[in-house]
Design a protein around this motif. Structure first.
Motif, PDB file in Angstrom:
ATOM      1  N   ARG A  12       0.803  -1.219   0.000  1.00  0.00           N
ATOM      2  CA  ARG A  12       0.000   0.000   0.000  1.00  0.00           C
ATOM      3  C   ARG A  12       0.841   1.276   0.000  1.00  0.00           C
ATOM      4  O   ARG A  12       0.323   2.361   0.241  1.00  0.00           O
ATOM      5  N   ILE A  49     -10.250   0.220   9.307  1.00  0.00           N
ATOM      6  CA  ILE A  49      -9.564   1.266   8.539  1.00  0.00           C
ATOM      7  C   ILE A  49      -8.508   0.663   7.616  1.00  0.00           C
ATOM      8  O   ILE A  49      -8.371   1.061   6.452  1.00  0.00           O
ATOM      9  N   ALA A  56      -7.096   1.307   3.723  1.00  0.00           N
ATOM     10  CA  ALA A  56      -5.976   2.255   3.810  1.00  0.00           C
ATOM     11  C   ALA A  56      -5.146   2.279   2.526  1.00  0.00           C
ATOM     12  O   ALA A  56      -4.790   1.228   1.982  1.00  0.00           O
ATOM     13  N   THR A  57      -4.845   3.488   2.044  1.00  0.00           N
ATOM     14  CA  THR A  57      -3.999   3.659   0.849  1.00  0.00           C
ATOM     15  C   THR A  57      -3.005   4.811   0.997  1.00  0.00           C
ATOM     16  O   THR A  57      -2.093   4.929   0.190  1.00  0.00           O
ATOM     17  N   GLU A  58      -3.179   5.661   1.994  1.00  0.00           N
ATOM     18  CA  GLU A  58      -2.325   6.836   2.180  1.00  0.00           C
ATOM     19  C   GLU A  58      -1.626   6.767   3.531  1.00  0.00           C
ATOM     20  O   GLU A  58      -2.079   6.080   4.454  1.00  0.00           O
ATOM     21  N   TRP A  70      -1.527   8.911   5.910  1.00  0.00           N
ATOM     22  CA  TRP A  70      -2.339   9.377   7.033  1.00  0.00           C
ATOM     23  C   TRP A  70      -3.325   8.326   7.502  1.00  0.00           C
ATOM     24  O   TRP A  70      -3.707   8.297   8.674  1.00  0.00           O
ATOM     25  N   HIS A  71      -3.724   7.420   6.598  1.00  0.00           N
ATOM     26  CA  HIS A  71      -4.586   6.310   7.017  1.00  0.00           C
ATOM     27  C   HIS A  71      -3.845   5.423   8.025  1.00  0.00           C
ATOM     28  O   HIS A  71      -4.391   5.056   9.069  1.00  0.00           O
ATOM     29  N   VAL A  95      -4.336   4.715  12.084  1.00  0.00           N
ATOM     30  CA  VAL A  95      -4.405   3.365  12.636  1.00  0.00           C
ATOM     31  C   VAL A  95      -3.462   3.210  13.821  1.00  0.00           C
ATOM     32  O   VAL A  95      -3.844   2.686  14.878  1.00  0.00           O
TER      33      VAL A  95
END
Length: 395
Positions: free
Chosen positions: A33, A84, A88-90, A92-93, A97
């Motif tokens: 990711r 989440i 999640a891909t960024e 900040w995600h 977490v």
């Protein structure tokens, strides 16, 4: 009602809260990711800083308003984390977490052992604390092993995301079981009920306790440094195996193996403390850890896998011993608060060590990061030997 029912429930809760197949491919999933090693280290620093800020406040809350409430918060945070992560891909995600994970860890770290100890205390079985804690840790390990074996099998045949959905289901079960725990009555050192200490006095009383008990302070400092160092094995062994070219299919077997090696220490920690002094045990542990980290940094072949296994073998005995040393010396009224200090310090150490680990990993890959940890442990060992000189009677 006998509070021994809490012990049985804690066994089941611990099993499901660690039945997380996502962990065996966590670093590969994060890398897939877009998370680099340095980005992961930044996330870990966010985790550590959050814990440093929240550990003592959550311990105070647990002592004043109930350990069960904080364990419920921790279980709820675990459910949110995996939900989440599925999407999640960024960066900040992932940062969110680890923040939620830190909140959950802070909520449970002091409260969990405090609830366990006071449940035993209410039945006059507090001397069994190390034995029960060791068995709980052993059950955790069995659960982690099952999750690792199943997780690597699933990851080799399906996409990594499936592991996270299964992990979410396990976290939900743990939350439901946590809701059924019974809050033990808080007692002081004389075994009588005690009114909660006003919040404004918690910090001063806590600091006075550590000032007046130098043996406890040294044992906890040692636990903080060794615990932080071992955390980097737990977090980055997948990256280490990947650098050695080992397929993901074998990750589960390796994960199961390193957790099996923690079983003897957890089960026999209560026995070991009766034969060897804390000073001897901690000195030997730090010397072995430093040498082992240096080896896996310099010798970059499959023999390093055996050394990682040896580190995990040693890790199994350290946590019950350091926790027991603290809990046997404090009253129930501040058990969760003082218990939180170990986790607070460990994560403060993790944050500081993480900066160096991230720098050397970025420049010399994961091997350079492990070499940096070896140097840190050697330096602390020198301090420990100086600080304990002539203090054998306290350790």
């Amino acid at each position: 009602m006998s509070l021994m029912v809490n012990i049985r429930k804690l066994y089941v809760i611990q099993f499901f809260s660690h039945l997380i197949p996502a962990y065996v491919i966590e670093r590969l999933y994060w890398e897939e990711r877009g998370m680099t090693i340095q980005m992961v280290v930044y996330a870990e620093i966010i985790f550590a800083i959050t814990i440093v800020l929240l550990e003592v406040p959550t311990g105070i809350i647990a002592d004043k308003w109930g350990r069960k409430h904080m364990l419920i918060v921790a279980a709820l945070m675990g459910c949110c984390e995996f939900l989440i992560l599925v999407f999640a891909t960024e960066f900040w995600h992932f940062a969110l977490v680890v923040f939620l994970a830190a909140v959950g860890h802070s909520a449970s770290s002091g409260a969990e052992q405090a609830l366990l100890y006071d449940s035993l205390l209410s039945e006059g079985k507090e001397e069994s604390f190390e034995k029960i804690l060791g068995r709980l840790n052993a059950l955790d390990i069995v659960s982690i092993m099952i999750a690792a074996l199943c997780g690597s099998f699933l990851a080799s045949r399906f996409n990594f995301e499936l592991n996270y959905w299964i992990s979410l289901g396990s976290a939900v079960i743990a939350l439901c079981l946590t809701l059924t725990l019974v809050e033990p009555r808080v007692a002081n050192g004389n075994g009588t009920d005690e009114q909660p200490i006003p919040i404004r006095t918690y910090m001063t009383v806590s600091m006075r306790f550590f000032r007046d008990h130098p043996g406890v302070r040294l044992v906890l400092l040692s636990g903080m440094v060794t615990g932080a160092a071992i955390s980097f094995i737990d977090e980055f062994w997948q990256t280490y195996l990947d650098r050695l070219g080992i397929p993901v299919f074998y990750f589960g077997m390796f994960s199961a193996a390193i957790f099996v090696l923690r079983l003897p220490g957890n089960l026999l920690a209560y026995w070991v403390k009766g034969w060897l002094s804390y000073k001897y045990l901690l000195t030997s542990a730090m010397l072995v850890l430093a040498t082992s980290f240096l080896y896996i940094s310099l010798v970059r072949d499959y023999s390093g896998l055996a050394v990682i296994g040896f580190i995990c073998l040693l890790a199994g005995v350290l946590e019950p011993l350091t926790a027991g040393y603290l809990h046997h010396g404090i009253d129930s009224s501040m058990r969760a608060t003082l218990g939180s200090y170990q986790s607070l310090g460990e994560n403060a150490a993790l944050s500081m060590i993480g900066l160096g680990f991230g720098y050397f990993s970025a420049n010399m890959d994961i091997f350079g990061g492990f070499g940096f940890i070896a140097v840190v442990i050697f330096v602390f060992l020198i301090y420990f030997l100086w600080a304990t000189k002539g203090r054998n009677r306290n350790l």
